[in-house]
Design a protein around this motif. Structure first.
Motif, mmCIF file in Angstrom:
data_model
loop_
_atom_site.group_PDB
_atom_site.id
_atom_site.type_symbol
_atom_site.label_atom_id
_atom_site.label_comp_id
_atom_site.label_asym_id
_atom_site.label_seq_id
_atom_site.Cartn_x
_atom_site.Cartn_y
_atom_site.Cartn_z
ATOM 1 N N UNK A 160 0.840 -1.204 0.000
ATOM 2 C CA UNK A 160 0.000 0.000 0.000
ATOM 3 C C UNK A 160 0.871 1.250 0.000
ATOM 4 N N UNK A 161 1.469 1.512 -1.168
ATOM 5 C CA UNK A 161 2.390 2.637 -1.320
ATOM 6 C C UNK A 161 1.894 3.569 -2.431
ATOM 7 N N UNK A 162 1.819 4.873 -2.163
ATOM 8 C CA UNK A 162 1.365 5.827 -3.190
ATOM 9 C C UNK A 162 2.149 5.735 -4.491
ATOM 10 N N UNK A 163 3.440 5.473 -4.410
ATOM 11 C CA UNK A 163 4.249 5.391 -5.634
ATOM 12 C C UNK A 163 3.796 4.232 -6.511
ATOM 13 N N UNK A 164 3.410 3.127 -5.895
ATOM 14 C CA UNK A 164 2.925 1.981 -6.661
ATOM 15 C C UNK A 164 1.569 2.285 -7.292
ATOM 16 N N UNK A 165 0.752 3.069 -6.599
ATOM 17 C CA UNK A 165 -0.535 3.469 -7.161
ATOM 18 C C UNK A 165 -0.327 4.300 -8.420
ATOM 19 N N UNK A 166 0.624 5.207 -8.391
ATOM 20 C CA UNK A 166 0.910 6.021 -9.571
ATOM 21 C C UNK A 166 1.372 5.151 -10.735
ATOM 22 N N UNK A 167 2.211 4.166 -10.454
ATOM 23 C CA UNK A 167 2.647 3.246 -11.497
ATOM 24 C C UNK A 167 1.464 2.476 -12.076
ATOM 25 N N UNK A 168 0.575 2.040 -11.193
ATOM 26 C CA UNK A 168 -0.592 1.282 -11.631
ATOM 27 C C UNK A 168 -1.522 2.132 -12.492
ATOM 28 N N UNK A 169 -1.696 3.389 -12.121
ATOM 29 C CA UNK A 169 -2.559 4.288 -12.899
ATOM 30 C C UNK A 169 -2.027 4.433 -14.324
ATOM 31 N N UNK A 170 -0.717 4.556 -14.459
ATOM 32 C CA UNK A 170 -0.116 4.663 -15.787
ATOM 33 C C UNK A 170 -0.331 3.388 -16.587
ATOM 34 N N UNK A 171 -0.171 2.241 -15.948
ATOM 35 C CA UNK A 171 -0.401 0.972 -16.642
ATOM 36 C C UNK A 171 -1.869 0.838 -17.049
ATOM 37 N N UNK A 172 -2.777 1.243 -16.185
ATOM 38 C CA UNK A 172 -4.203 1.131 -16.496
ATOM 39 C C UNK A 172 -4.559 1.921 -17.751
ATOM 40 N N UNK A 173 -4.009 3.111 -17.885
ATOM 41 C CA UNK A 173 -4.298 3.935 -19.061
ATOM 42 C C UNK A 173 -3.835 3.235 -20.338
ATOM 43 N N UNK A 174 -2.657 2.640 -20.279
ATOM 44 C CA UNK A 174 -2.130 1.933 -21.452
ATOM 45 C C UNK A 174 -2.937 0.674 -21.728
ATOM 46 N N UNK A 175 -3.300 -0.053 -20.688
ATOM 47 C CA UNK A 175 -4.043 -1.297 -20.868
ATOM 48 C C UNK A 175 -5.437 -1.023 -21.442
ATOM 49 N N UNK A 176 -6.027 0.087 -21.037
ATOM 50 C CA UNK A 176 -7.338 0.458 -21.594
ATOM 51 C C UNK A 176 -7.234 0.693 -23.093
ATOM 52 N N UNK A 177 -6.217 1.393 -23.513
ATOM 53 C CA UNK A 177 -6.026 1.654 -24.936
ATOM 54 C C UNK A 177 -5.802 0.357 -25.714
ATOM 55 N N UNK A 178 -5.236 -0.642 -25.053
ATOM 56 C CA UNK A 178 -4.951 -1.916 -25.715
ATOM 57 C C UNK A 178 -6.186 -2.804 -25.825
ATOM 58 N N UNK A 179 -7.254 -2.460 -25.110
ATOM 59 C CA UNK A 179 -8.482 -3.230 -25.223
ATOM 60 C C UNK A 179 -8.948 -3.910 -23.949
ATOM 61 N N UNK A 180 -8.312 -3.627 -22.813
ATOM 62 C CA UNK A 180 -8.759 -4.208 -21.549
ATOM 63 C C UNK A 180 -10.133 -3.664 -21.172
ATOM 64 N N UNK A 181 -10.933 -4.507 -20.520
ATOM 65 C CA UNK A 181 -12.259 -4.084 -20.082
ATOM 66 C C UNK A 181 -12.353 -3.809 -18.605
ATOM 67 N N UNK A 182 -11.319 -4.210 -17.842
ATOM 68 C CA UNK A 182 -11.311 -4.042 -16.395
ATOM 69 C C UNK A 182 -9.856 -4.046 -15.944
ATOM 70 N N UNK A 183 -9.581 -3.465 -14.780
ATOM 71 C CA UNK A 183 -8.214 -3.361 -14.265
ATOM 72 C C UNK A 183 -8.169 -3.986 -12.887
ATOM 73 N N UNK A 184 -7.347 -5.027 -12.718
ATOM 74 C CA UNK A 184 -7.303 -5.839 -11.506
ATOM 75 C C UNK A 184 -6.042 -5.518 -10.717
ATOM 76 N N UNK A 185 -6.222 -5.170 -9.430
ATOM 77 C CA UNK A 185 -5.095 -4.748 -8.592
ATOM 78 C C UNK A 185 -5.008 -5.584 -7.311
ATOM 79 N N UNK A 186 -4.816 -6.910 -7.424
ATOM 80 C CA UNK A 186 -4.720 -7.724 -6.213
ATOM 81 C C UNK A 186 -3.547 -7.291 -5.346
ATOM 82 N N UNK A 187 -3.761 -7.295 -4.045
ATOM 83 C CA UNK A 187 -2.721 -6.885 -3.106
ATOM 84 C C UNK A 187 -2.935 -5.496 -2.546
ATOM 85 N N UNK A 188 -3.611 -4.632 -3.281
ATOM 86 C CA UNK A 188 -3.909 -3.287 -2.789
ATOM 87 C C UNK A 188 -5.105 -3.381 -1.852
ATOM 88 N N UNK A 189 -4.955 -2.876 -0.618
ATOM 89 C CA UNK A 189 -6.034 -3.022 0.353
ATOM 90 C C UNK A 189 -6.361 -1.743 1.118
#
Length: 248
Positions: free
Chosen positions: A157-186
């Motif tokens: 649960x680190x803010x820096x990891x959240x920022x990394x995840x947000x960047x990945x989510x944006x790219x994954x959405x453009x690639x055709x993902x329909x949902x973004x899964x973040x296991x481990x974040x609580x």
């Protein structure tokens, strides 16, 4: 159910709850309990067949189990595809088509490098998401940015990891993902931050100490997975019953 209809089940405020199963029998029980969809978990499904997690189970064995599950319920089925049982993009696409033909409407596709540690590069993972989406599957793009540290005994649960995840989510959405899964974040605040910044439905995995499902919906979560928890609980109950019966 069509892929679009399955996608419509993902709504923040009223999250799709997936009580993960591992075979046709457990799928029938969860369906009868009122589930809106059926979801496998990789550790659970592999463990029920005597294999370790991490694609140790042969892909043909996975397909056989998926066919059995699909035949046991009319509910939409999403399968934990791990990394697609392939490093090569063409083999990945072939596997995705086979999974779809076996009865899956969706899948999890993770960005970790099995057996190597770390995550795939964003560009490479986007190619893989696009290939699986092109096979007709609703892709729940999983990032292991949080689960990796959690499994290593570190704080995920680190803010820096959240920022990394947000960047990945944006790219994954453009690639055709329909949902973004973040296991481990609580952490509720970080979950809310991520949900507010990501233009995809967000999927969290239930861990001990997390808020209620309704509370997570209020944070913006659109999908809640129970992961290996149901299988582990069932196996613990089985072990206790067997010990009692055998006098141990």
């Amino acid at each position: 159910m069509t892929k679009d209809a399955f996608a419509a089940l993902h709504q923040s405020g009223e999250p799709l709850v997936l009580f993960n199963i591992w075979d046709a029998g457990s799928a029938s029980v969860v369906a009868e309990a009122g589930a809106k969809a059926i979801a496998t978990g990789s550790l659970s499904l592999a463990g029920a067949q005597g294999f370790d997690d991490g694609e140790a189970m042969p892909f043909e064995a996975l397909l056989a189990t998926v066919r059995q599950i699909a035949g046991a319920s009319d509910l939409p089925l999403t399968v934990d595809f791990e990394t697609g049982f392939a490093s090569d993009l063409e083999v990945l696409a072939t596997n995705a088509r086979a999974l779809h033909e076996a009865g899956a409407i969706g899948c999890n596709l993770e960005d970790r490098l099995i057996g190597q540690g770390g995550l795939r590069g964003v560009a490479e993972q986007c190619e893989r998401i696009a290939a699986v989406a092109a096979a007709g599957l609703f892709v729940n793009a999983r990032t292991d940015a949080f689960l990796g540290p959690l499994m290593a005994g570190e704080n995920p649960n680190q803010p820096a990891l959240v920022e990394q995840a947000i960047a990945r989510a944006a790219a994954y959405r453009q690639a055709g993902a329909g949902c973004f899964f973040v296991p481990g974040l609580s952490d509720p605040d970080l979950i809310a931050q991520l949900c507010g910044a990501v233009d995809l439905p967000v999927n969290v995995m239930r861990l001990d100490g997390m808020p209620s499902n309704a509370a997570m919906g209020a944070l913006g979560v659109a999908r809640i997975s129970y992961g290996p928890g149901p299988w582990r609980h069932a196996m613990a109950q089985l072990a206790d019953a067997a010990k009692e019966a055998l006098g141990n």
